[in-house]
Scaffold this motif. Structure first.
Motif, short mmCIF file in Angstrom:
data_model
loop_
_atom_site.label_atom_id
_atom_site.label_comp_id
_atom_site.label_asym_id
_atom_site.label_seq_id
_atom_site.Cartn_x
_atom_site.Cartn_y
_atom_site.Cartn_z
N GLY A 1 0.71 -1.16 0.02
CA GLY A 1 0.12 0.01 -0.06
C GLY A 1 0.64 1.17 0.19
N ALA A 2 1.93 1.09 0.79
CA ALA A 2 2.90 2.31 0.91
C ALA A 2 3.51 2.69 -0.50
CB ALA A 2 4.02 2.18 1.91
N CYS B 1 1.08 4.22 -2.73
CA CYS B 1 0.85 5.51 -2.53
C CYS B 1 2.08 6.30 -2.94
CB CYS B 1 0.80 5.90 -1.14
SG CYS B 1 -1.00 5.35 -0.40
N ASP B 2 3.01 5.87 -2.82
CA ASP B 2 4.25 6.47 -3.48
C ASP B 2 4.19 6.57 -4.80
OD1 ASP B 2 5.32 7.05 -0.80
OD2 ASP B 2 6.84 5.35 -1.02
N LYS C 1 1.53 6.16 -6.99
CA LYS C 1 0.12 6.15 -7.59
C LYS C 1 -0.01 7.28 -8.73
CE LYS C 1 -4.30 7.63 -6.13
NZ LYS C 1 -4.84 8.36 -5.53
N GLU C 2 0.55 8.74 -8.44
CA GLU C 2 0.31 9.63 -9.52
C GLU C 2 1.33 9.26 -10.91
OE1 GLU C 2 1.13 13.43 -8.01
OE2 GLU C 2 -0.11 13.26 -6.27
#
Length: 113
Positions: free
Chosen positions: A96-97, A100-101, A103-104
């Protein structure tokens, strides 16, 4: 007679349990605490009732989700993580981390292609 599933590795077994988009999101939601079916359905926008039921049954079968029926009127069913489910969530936190790092950037790459 049910067919016996043979896994080639621990990773294969783990991926089989969480395979698909909704199972991981169900587990993630239950990581916040026990939830009723309707709460899960609202939290997981886009999941069909049929798919949510199917995945909850599979997660219960794999002993990562516990289903408790409270005998009341109307009947109340609550889902929660088992001990095994809690350790699975801990294993998923680094993924998940990582997501998140990145994703963009992943969204940029995929929209350009």
């Amino acid at each position: 007679m049910p067919q016996c599933q043979k896994f080639v590795s621990g990773l294969d077994a783990g991926i089989d349990v969480v395979g698909g988009k909704w199972k991981v999101l169900i587990l993630w939601a239950l990581g916040q605490g026990p939830k009723r079916f309707g709460e899960l359905k609202r939290e997981l926008a886009g999941v069909s009732e049929k798919m949510l039921i199917q995945h909850l049954r599979e997660l219960e079968r794999d002993e990562v989700v516990h289903r408790e029926v409270h005998h009341a009127v109307p009947p109340k069913v609550e889902y929660s993580l088992t001990g095994s489910g809690t350790t699975l969530i801990e294993a998923l936190r680094p993924l998940g981390a990582w997501g998140c790092d990145r994703k963009e950037r992943l969204e940029e790459i995929r929209s350009a292609g």
